[in-house]
Design a protein around this motif. Structure first.
Motif, PDB file in Angstrom:
ATOM      1  N   GLY A  38      64.862  67.576  67.200  1.00 53.22           N
ATOM      2  CA  GLY A  38      64.899  67.612  68.659  1.00 53.22           C
ATOM      3  C   GLY A  38      65.204  68.995  69.194  1.00 53.22           C
ATOM      4  O   GLY A  38      64.573  69.475  70.135  1.00 53.22           O
ATOM      5  N   VAL A  39      66.178  69.658  68.563  1.00 56.67           N
ATOM      6  CA  VAL A  39      66.542  71.014  68.991  1.00 56.67           C
ATOM      7  C   VAL A  39      65.394  71.976  68.696  1.00 56.67           C
ATOM      8  O   VAL A  39      65.049  72.829  69.519  1.00 56.67           O
ATOM      9  N   GLY A  40      64.772  71.827  67.529  1.00 57.70           N
ATOM     10  CA  GLY A  40      63.645  72.693  67.180  1.00 57.70           C
ATOM     11  C   GLY A  40      62.474  72.522  68.129  1.00 57.70           C
ATOM     12  O   GLY A  40      61.848  73.501  68.554  1.00 57.70           O
ATOM     13  N   ALA A  41      62.181  71.283  68.483  1.00 57.53           N
ATOM     14  CA  ALA A  41      61.075  71.018  69.408  1.00 57.53           C
ATOM     15  C   ALA A  41      61.382  71.582  70.799  1.00 57.53           C
ATOM     16  O   ALA A  41      60.514  72.173  71.447  1.00 57.53           O
ATOM     17  N   ALA A  42      62.624  71.395  71.245  1.00 59.78           N
ATOM     18  CA  ALA A  42      63.009  71.939  72.552  1.00 59.78           C
ATOM     19  C   ALA A  42      62.928  73.464  72.547  1.00 59.78           C
ATOM     20  O   ALA A  42      62.497  74.077  73.535  1.00 59.78           O
ATOM     21  N   GLN A  43      63.325  74.064  71.442  1.00 56.96           N
ATOM     22  CA  GLN A  43      63.281  75.521  71.341  1.00 56.96           C
ATOM     23  C   GLN A  43      61.834  76.019  71.344  1.00 56.96           C
ATOM     24  O   GLN A  43      61.519  77.038  71.974  1.00 56.96           O
ATOM     25  N   LEU A  44      60.944  75.316  70.652  1.00 59.66           N
ATOM     26  CA  LEU A  44      59.527  75.686  70.676  1.00 59.66           C
ATOM     27  C   LEU A  44      58.950  75.562  72.081  1.00 59.66           C
ATOM     28  O   LEU A  44      58.208  76.434  72.533  1.00 59.66           O
ATOM     29  N   PHE A  45      59.288  74.482  72.760  1.00 57.00           N
ATOM     30  CA  PHE A  45      58.794  74.280  74.120  1.00 57.00           C
ATOM     31  C   PHE A  45      59.279  75.381  75.050  1.00 57.00           C
ATOM     32  O   PHE A  45      58.494  75.980  75.798  1.00 57.00           O
ATOM     33  N   LEU A  46      60.581  75.669  75.010  1.00 59.66           N
ATOM     34  CA  LEU A  46      61.136  76.705  75.876  1.00 59.66           C
ATOM     35  C   LEU A  46      60.563  78.079  75.544  1.00 59.66           C
ATOM     36  O   LEU A  46      60.273  78.874  76.433  1.00 59.66           O
ATOM     37  N   GLY A  47      60.361  78.357  74.258  1.00 60.77           N
ATOM     38  CA  GLY A  47      59.756  79.624  73.859  1.00 60.77           C
ATOM     39  C   GLY A  47      58.345  79.770  74.398  1.00 60.77           C
ATOM     40  O   GLY A  47      57.946  80.848  74.859  1.00 60.77           O
ATOM     41  N   ALA A  48      57.582  78.686  74.351  1.00 58.14           N
ATOM     42  CA  ALA A  48      56.209  78.730  74.870  1.00 58.14           C
ATOM     43  C   ALA A  48      56.200  78.924  76.386  1.00 58.14           C
ATOM     44  O   ALA A  48      55.392  79.697  76.922  1.00 58.14           O
ATOM     45  N   VAL A  49      57.105  78.257  77.080  1.00 56.58           N
ATOM     46  CA  VAL A  49      57.190  78.413  78.538  1.00 56.58           C
ATOM     47  C   VAL A  49      57.573  79.849  78.892  1.00 56.58           C
ATOM     48  O   VAL A  49      56.977  80.462  79.785  1.00 56.58           O
ATOM     49  N   LEU A  50      58.558  80.398  78.192  1.00 59.07           N
ATOM     50  CA  LEU A  50      58.978  81.774  78.475  1.00 59.07           C
ATOM     51  C   LEU A  50      57.879  82.780  78.136  1.00 59.07           C
ATOM     52  O   LEU A  50      57.728  83.791  78.827  1.00 59.07           O
ATOM     53  N   ALA A  51      57.107  82.518  77.100  1.00 61.19           N
ATOM     54  CA  ALA A  51      55.982  83.398  76.766  1.00 61.19           C
ATOM     55  C   ALA A  51      54.941  83.379  77.880  1.00 61.19           C
ATOM     56  O   ALA A  51      54.385  84.427  78.245  1.00 61.19           O
ATOM     57  N   ALA A  52      54.692  82.206  78.453  1.00 60.65           N
ATOM     58  CA  ALA A  52      53.742  82.107  79.566  1.00 60.65           C
ATOM     59  C   ALA A  52      54.264  82.842  80.798  1.00 60.65           C
ATOM     60  O   ALA A  52      53.514  83.542  81.483  1.00 60.65           O
ATOM     61  N   VAL A  53      55.557  82.701  81.071  1.00 57.95           N
ATOM     62  CA  VAL A  53      56.160  83.398  82.221  1.00 57.95           C
ATOM     63  C   VAL A  53      56.085  84.908  82.017  1.00 57.95           C
ATOM     64  O   VAL A  53      55.760  85.661  82.938  1.00 57.95           O
ATOM     65  N   ALA A  54      56.370  85.357  80.803  1.00 58.33           N
ATOM     66  CA  ALA A  54      56.316  86.793  80.516  1.00 58.33           C
ATOM     67  C   ALA A  54      54.899  87.331  80.687  1.00 58.33           C
ATOM     68  O   ALA A  54      54.707  88.416  81.242  1.00 58.33           O
ATOM     69  N   THR A  55      53.918  86.566  80.226  1.00 61.50           N
ATOM     70  CA  THR A  55      52.524  86.980  80.389  1.00 61.50           C
ATOM     71  C   THR A  55      52.162  87.091  81.867  1.00 61.50           C
ATOM     72  O   THR A  55      51.531  88.063  82.299  1.00 61.50           O
ATOM     73  N   PHE A  56      52.568  86.101  82.647  1.00 61.73           N
ATOM     74  CA  PHE A  56      52.296  86.119  84.082  1.00 61.73           C
ATOM     75  C   PHE A  56      52.934  87.336  84.746  1.00 61.73           C
ATOM     76  O   PHE A  56      52.289  88.052  85.525  1.00 61.73           O
ATOM     77  N   LEU A  57      54.209  87.584  84.451  1.00 61.27           N
ATOM     78  CA  LEU A  57      54.906  88.718  85.072  1.00 61.27           C
ATOM     79  C   LEU A  57      54.298  90.049  84.661  1.00 61.27           C
ATOM     80  O   LEU A  57      54.156  90.958  85.483  1.00 61.27           O
ATOM     81  N   TYR A  58      53.943  90.177  83.396  1.00 58.21           N
ATOM     82  CA  TYR A  58      53.376  91.440  82.921  1.00 58.21           C
ATOM     83  C   TYR A  58      52.019  91.708  83.573  1.00 58.21           C
ATOM     84  O   TYR A  58      51.744  92.818  84.015  1.00 58.21           O
ATOM     85  N   ARG A  59      51.181  90.682  83.645  1.00 58.17           N
ATOM     86  CA  ARG A  59      49.870  90.865  84.290  1.00 58.17           C
ATOM     87  C   ARG A  59      50.021  91.173  85.780  1.00 58.17           C
ATOM     88  O   ARG A  59      49.267  91.963  86.338  1.00 58.17           O
ATOM     89  N   ARG A  60      50.985  90.533  86.419  1.00 58.55           N
ATOM     90  CA  ARG A  60      51.240  90.781  87.837  1.00 58.55           C
ATOM     91  C   ARG A  60      51.679  92.228  88.059  1.00 58.55           C
ATOM     92  O   ARG A  60      51.268  92.878  89.016  1.00 58.55           O
ATOM     93  N   ALA A  61      52.512  92.742  87.165  1.00 53.01           N
ATOM     94  CA  ALA A  61      52.966  94.130  87.277  1.00 53.01           C
ATOM     95  C   ALA A  61      51.823  95.099  87.039  1.00 53.01           C
ATOM     96  O   ALA A  61      51.785  96.188  87.635  1.00 53.01           O
ATOM     97  N   GLN A  62      50.871  94.740  86.178  1.00 56.05           N
ATOM     98  CA  GLN A  62      49.755  95.625  85.880  1.00 56.05           C
ATOM     99  C   GLN A  62      48.760  95.704  87.021  1.00 56.05           C
ATOM    100  O   GLN A  62      48.111  96.721  87.207  1.00 56.05           O
TER     101      GLN A  62
END
Length: 64
Positions: A38-62
């Motif tokens: 359960g913890v591993g799955a939650a960590q994978l989910f949160l990591g994927a969400v944060l990766a998407a947010v980082a991609t969005f912010l980086y592209r927006r800054a560019q």
């Protein structure tokens, strides 16, 4: 219009969020190995969400 310092700050925040996402994604197998699926799955989910947010912010800054 955003100043160059604002763009630089936004890019740094995106890279920070991406770094947190990488740490979460890389360390998640530890939880699966210790039978805490359960913890591993939650960590994978949160990591994927944060990766998407980082991609969005980086592209927006560019674009600016």
């Amino acid at each position: 219009m955003t100043s160059p310092a604002g763009d630089h700050r936004e890019r740094l925040v995106a890279l920070l969020v991406a770094g947190v996402a990488v740490v979460l994604l890389v360390s998640s197998p530890t939880w699966f190995a210790s039978d805490r699926v359960g913890v591993g799955a939650a960590q994978l989910f949160l990591g994927a969400v944060l990766a998407a947010v980082a991609t969005f912010l980086y592209r927006r800054a560019q674009r600016r």
